[in-house]
Design a protein around this motif. Structure first.
Motif, PDB file in Angstrom:
ATOM      1  N   ILE A  28       0.855  -1.187   0.000  1.00  0.00           N
ATOM      2  CA  ILE A  28       0.000   0.000   0.000  1.00  0.00           C
ATOM      3  C   ILE A  28       0.895   1.243   0.000  1.00  0.00           C
ATOM      4  O   ILE A  28       1.835   1.335   0.791  1.00  0.00           O
ATOM      5  N   ALA A  29       0.602   2.198  -0.901  1.00  0.00           N
ATOM      6  CA  ALA A  29       1.297   3.489  -0.881  1.00  0.00           C
ATOM      7  C   ALA A  29       0.500   4.444   0.005  1.00  0.00           C
ATOM      8  O   ALA A  29      -0.721   4.558  -0.135  1.00  0.00           O
ATOM      9  N   HIS A  30       1.195   5.089   0.932  1.00  0.00           N
ATOM     10  CA  HIS A  30       0.546   6.025   1.845  1.00  0.00           C
ATOM     11  C   HIS A  30       0.774   7.452   1.347  1.00  0.00           C
ATOM     12  O   HIS A  30       1.884   7.799   0.945  1.00  0.00           O
ATOM     13  N   VAL A  31      -0.292   8.239   1.373  1.00  0.00           N
ATOM     14  CA  VAL A  31      -0.250   9.611   0.855  1.00  0.00           C
ATOM     15  C   VAL A  31      -0.900  10.540   1.887  1.00  0.00           C
ATOM     16  O   VAL A  31      -1.609  10.071   2.786  1.00  0.00           O
ATOM     17  N   LEU A  75     -15.421   8.463  -1.924  1.00  0.00           N
ATOM     18  CA  LEU A  75     -14.956   7.659  -0.775  1.00  0.00           C
ATOM     19  C   LEU A  75     -13.812   8.364  -0.051  1.00  0.00           C
ATOM     20  O   LEU A  75     -13.749   8.376   1.181  1.00  0.00           O
ATOM     21  N   MET A  76     -12.898   8.954  -0.820  1.00  0.00           N
ATOM     22  CA  MET A  76     -11.793   9.708  -0.187  1.00  0.00           C
ATOM     23  C   MET A  76     -12.351  10.854   0.652  1.00  0.00           C
ATOM     24  O   MET A  76     -11.922  11.077   1.790  1.00  0.00           O
ATOM     25  N   ASP A  77     -13.310  11.597   0.066  1.00  0.00           N
ATOM     26  CA  ASP A  77     -13.860  12.757   0.782  1.00  0.00           C
ATOM     27  C   ASP A  77     -14.563  12.319   2.068  1.00  0.00           C
ATOM     28  O   ASP A  77     -14.511  13.003   3.083  1.00  0.00           O
ATOM     29  N   ALA A  78     -15.195  11.147   2.027  1.00  0.00           N
ATOM     30  CA  ALA A  78     -15.943  10.687   3.202  1.00  0.00           C
ATOM     31  C   ALA A  78     -15.020  10.085   4.270  1.00  0.00           C
ATOM     32  O   ALA A  78     -15.267  10.258   5.462  1.00  0.00           O
ATOM     33  N   PHE A  79     -13.975   9.368   3.862  1.00  0.00           N
ATOM     34  CA  PHE A  79     -13.263   8.512   4.840  1.00  0.00           C
ATOM     35  C   PHE A  79     -11.775   8.792   5.002  1.00  0.00           C
ATOM     36  O   PHE A  79     -11.127   8.147   5.826  1.00  0.00           O
ATOM     37  N   TRP A  80     -11.213   9.665   4.195  1.00  0.00           N
ATOM     38  CA  TRP A  80      -9.794   9.988   4.364  1.00  0.00           C
ATOM     39  C   TRP A  80      -9.640  11.255   5.171  1.00  0.00           C
ATOM     40  O   TRP A  80     -10.473  12.148   5.017  1.00  0.00           O
ATOM     41  N   PRO A  81      -8.590  11.394   5.996  1.00  0.00           N
ATOM     42  CA  PRO A  81      -7.675  10.322   6.321  1.00  0.00           C
ATOM     43  C   PRO A  81      -8.372   9.283   7.202  1.00  0.00           C
ATOM     44  O   PRO A  81      -9.210   9.644   8.022  1.00  0.00           O
ATOM     45  N   GLY A  82      -8.005   8.005   7.030  1.00  0.00           N
ATOM     46  CA  GLY A  82      -8.638   6.960   7.826  1.00  0.00           C
ATOM     47  C   GLY A  82      -8.360   5.577   7.274  1.00  0.00           C
ATOM     48  O   GLY A  82      -7.599   5.423   6.315  1.00  0.00           O
ATOM     49  N   PRO A  83      -9.003   4.557   7.896  1.00  0.00           N
ATOM     50  CA  PRO A  83      -8.650   3.160   7.612  1.00  0.00           C
ATOM     51  C   PRO A  83      -9.278   2.586   6.343  1.00  0.00           C
ATOM     52  O   PRO A  83      -9.841   1.507   6.363  1.00  0.00           O
ATOM     53  N   LEU A  84      -9.201   3.306   5.240  1.00  0.00           N
ATOM     54  CA  LEU A  84      -9.733   2.833   3.959  1.00  0.00           C
ATOM     55  C   LEU A  84      -8.649   2.924   2.891  1.00  0.00           C
ATOM     56  O   LEU A  84      -8.094   3.999   2.649  1.00  0.00           O
ATOM     57  N   THR A  88      -9.545  -1.378   5.557  1.00  0.00           N
ATOM     58  CA  THR A  88     -10.428  -2.034   4.595  1.00  0.00           C
ATOM     59  C   THR A  88      -9.895  -1.720   3.193  1.00  0.00           C
ATOM     60  O   THR A  88      -9.581  -0.571   2.905  1.00  0.00           O
ATOM     61  N   VAL A  89      -9.756  -2.757   2.348  1.00  0.00           N
ATOM     62  CA  VAL A  89      -9.228  -2.538   0.992  1.00  0.00           C
ATOM     63  C   VAL A  89     -10.357  -2.709  -0.022  1.00  0.00           C
ATOM     64  O   VAL A  89     -11.015  -3.750  -0.061  1.00  0.00           O
ATOM     65  N   ILE A  90     -10.563  -1.659  -0.829  1.00  0.00           N
ATOM     66  CA  ILE A  90     -11.617  -1.663  -1.841  1.00  0.00           C
ATOM     67  C   ILE A  90     -11.030  -1.302  -3.196  1.00  0.00           C
ATOM     68  O   ILE A  90     -10.290  -0.321  -3.309  1.00  0.00           O
ATOM     69  N   ALA A  91     -11.317  -2.117  -4.217  1.00  0.00           N
ATOM     70  CA  ALA A  91     -10.920  -1.766  -5.589  1.00  0.00           C
ATOM     71  C   ALA A  91     -12.064  -0.999  -6.223  1.00  0.00           C
ATOM     72  O   ALA A  91     -13.220  -1.414  -6.125  1.00  0.00           O
ATOM     73  N   VAL A  92     -11.738   0.134  -6.830  1.00  0.00           N
ATOM     74  CA  VAL A  92     -12.768   0.897  -7.547  1.00  0.00           C
ATOM     75  C   VAL A  92     -12.411   0.894  -9.031  1.00  0.00           C
ATOM     76  O   VAL A  92     -11.394   1.452  -9.443  1.00  0.00           O
ATOM     77  N   LEU A  93     -13.239   0.192  -9.812  1.00  0.00           N
ATOM     78  CA  LEU A  93     -13.074   0.164 -11.269  1.00  0.00           C
ATOM     79  C   LEU A  93     -14.315   0.819 -11.829  1.00  0.00           C
ATOM     80  O   LEU A  93     -15.410   0.279 -11.675  1.00  0.00           O
ATOM     81  N   THR A 108      -2.397  -1.361 -11.227  1.00  0.00           N
ATOM     82  CA  THR A 108      -3.128  -0.630 -10.188  1.00  0.00           C
ATOM     83  C   THR A 108      -2.189  -0.365  -9.005  1.00  0.00           C
ATOM     84  O   THR A 108      -1.164  -1.038  -8.866  1.00  0.00           O
ATOM     85  N   ILE A 109      -2.572   0.601  -8.181  1.00  0.00           N
ATOM     86  CA  ILE A 109      -1.858   0.829  -6.908  1.00  0.00           C
ATOM     87  C   ILE A 109      -2.908   0.921  -5.802  1.00  0.00           C
ATOM     88  O   ILE A 109      -3.973   1.522  -5.993  1.00  0.00           O
ATOM     89  N   ALA A 110      -2.589   0.305  -4.662  1.00  0.00           N
ATOM     90  CA  ALA A 110      -3.426   0.468  -3.468  1.00  0.00           C
ATOM     91  C   ALA A 110      -2.915   1.679  -2.725  1.00  0.00           C
ATOM     92  O   ALA A 110      -1.711   1.811  -2.506  1.00  0.00           O
ATOM     93  N   LEU A 111      -3.812   2.594  -2.335  1.00  0.00           N
ATOM     94  CA  LEU A 111      -3.302   3.717  -1.565  1.00  0.00           C
ATOM     95  C   LEU A 111      -4.276   4.190  -0.502  1.00  0.00           C
ATOM     96  O   LEU A 111      -5.477   3.976  -0.617  1.00  0.00           O
ATOM     97  N   ARG A 112      -3.674   4.741   0.552  1.00  0.00           N
ATOM     98  CA  ARG A 112      -4.519   5.292   1.612  1.00  0.00           C
ATOM     99  C   ARG A 112      -3.825   6.466   2.279  1.00  0.00           C
ATOM    100  O   ARG A 112      -2.597   6.571   2.277  1.00  0.00           O
ATOM    101  N   ALA A 113      -4.652   7.327   2.865  1.00  0.00           N
ATOM    102  CA  ALA A 113      -4.161   8.461   3.639  1.00  0.00           C
ATOM    103  C   ALA A 113      -4.356   8.111   5.114  1.00  0.00           C
ATOM    104  O   ALA A 113      -5.491   8.045   5.585  1.00  0.00           O
ATOM    105  N   PRO A 114      -3.261   7.851   5.844  1.00  0.00           N
ATOM    106  CA  PRO A 114      -3.401   7.484   7.254  1.00  0.00           C
ATOM    107  C   PRO A 114      -3.783   8.698   8.097  1.00  0.00           C
ATOM    108  O   PRO A 114      -3.388   9.823   7.794  1.00  0.00           O
TER     109      PRO A 114
END
Ligand code: TXA
Ligand code: MG
Length: 316
Positions: free
Chosen positions: A63-66, A85-94, A181-186, A116-122
């Motif tokens: 996972i790349a953290h941003v 989803l970013m606007d609702a749950f970042w930064p956070g466990p998504l 939680t890991v979610i793929a958005v296509l 693809t890349i998995a990424l999240r904002a802690p």
């Protein structure tokens, strides 16, 4: 030489950790979910050392953290649903798995050569401070040897990986206690690849019912091994009492040798789960029995981790 444990609140610690990471080092980083083992996502040598330090198979992407959506946009295409989803749950466990941009500052090894890349904002302030200071993405898998229990405090990281890393930032105990939680958005389809610290019920009002891997074109998470999160002792699930030689991890009215939550609170159970498995393991019992946990809310992720902890070890 002992590995430095740096107090994460000090700005000097953040600067020092950032210097180590710029130099290709590996640093234990607190996040709100679990501690990560961070490396510069664009430095192929550092990322190769990271896989080696964890004993992680190289087909299992990181996972790349941003810092947030702006840094994410340097790495990936962001479909409208992902942005919501970013606007609702970042930064956070998504964590969101999104299409990689060709010029993303992430080496091929980091995402196992996928498109693809998995990424999240802690959300943890120390992780955010480190990312802001570096102004670069950091890859960070959980800071445990591959297949073992994820660390929820700095001491867990030092115990198991201390010899192989440059430093750990001590940001205290992780408040969520389970991985993201890991979610793929296509396009406009969201697929749940790994249940985690953000419960399905929070997400589905925005996405509709989440698809399962297999229902859609989204690839399954390559890292979802059957046996994982494993203590040394074997684990027996749905136990109402301890058998001879067992210690019991309780929940609610089943008290056990340790109780995840006497009041049956799933968030409290999630926070303490990994530390409890470590403690029970250290008692040296023949096996760890675990009381039933309801499958609602965070229970879905707790039960996912427990099933993997209980899976036959030779099936990895
Ligand atoms: O909470 C967390 O997610 C923690 C903290 C440190 O951020 N990190 C974490 O990383 O749990 P790790 O490496 O232990 O788990 C990453 C998961 C793996 O199941 C991996 O296979 C999946 O994400 N993953 C990563 N990149 C992917 C991709 N491009 N496509 C599908 N799955 C991916
Ligand atoms: Mg992990």
């Amino acid at each position: 030489m002992t590995t430095p444990c740096l107090p994460a609140r000090d700005s000097e610690s953040i600067q020092h950790a950032a210097d180590l990471l710029r130099g290709g080092g590996l640093v234990g980083m607190p996040t709100e979910t679990v501690y990560g083992l961070a490396a510069d996502a664009g430095n192929a040598d550092a990322v190769a050392r990271l896989y080696a330090a964890k004993g992680r198979p190289r087909f299992n992407p990181l996972i790349a953290h941003v810092t947030g959506p702006e840094m994410a946009a340097r790495l990936v295409e962001i479909p409208k649903l992902a942005r919501r989803l970013m606007d609702a749950f970042w930064p956070g466990p998504l964590t969101l798995v999104l299409p990689k941009k060709t010029d993303a500052p992430v080496c091929d090894l980091a995402n196992a050569g996928l498109d693809t890349i998995a990424l999240r904002a802690p959300a943890h302030p120390a992780a955010q401070a480190l990312l802001r200071t570096l102004d670069r993405p950091l890859v960070a898998p959980s800071a445990n040897p591959s297949g073992r229990i994820s660390p929820t405090c700095a001491a867990h990281v030092l115990d198991e990986l201390g010899e192989r890393i440059e430093a750990v930032l001590d940001g205290g105990d992780c408040p969520v206690g389970l991985e993201s939680t890991v979610i793929a958005v296509l396009g406009d389809t969201a697929t749940l690849l790994r249940p985690g610290g953000l419960a399905r019920d929070a997400i589905e009002p925005l996405t509709g019912p989440l698809a399962s891997p297999g229902d859609t074109a989204a690839p399954a998470s390559p890292g979802m091994l059957k046996s994982h999160y494993a203590p040394s002792a074997p684990v027996r699930l749905d136990a109402h009492e301890a058998r001879a030689g067992e210690v019991l991890l309780g929940f609610g009215e089943i008290a056990g040798d340790l109780n995840l939550s006497a009041t049956g609170d799933l968030a409290e159970a999630a926070t303490g789960l990994f530390a409890a498995l470590r403690k029970l393991d250290a008692m040296g019992a023949q096996a760890i029995a675990v009381a039933p946990i309801p499958d609602q809310g965070l229970g879905e992720a707790i039960n996912d981790r427990l099933r993997r902890a209980a899976a036959p070890r030779d099936e990895t």
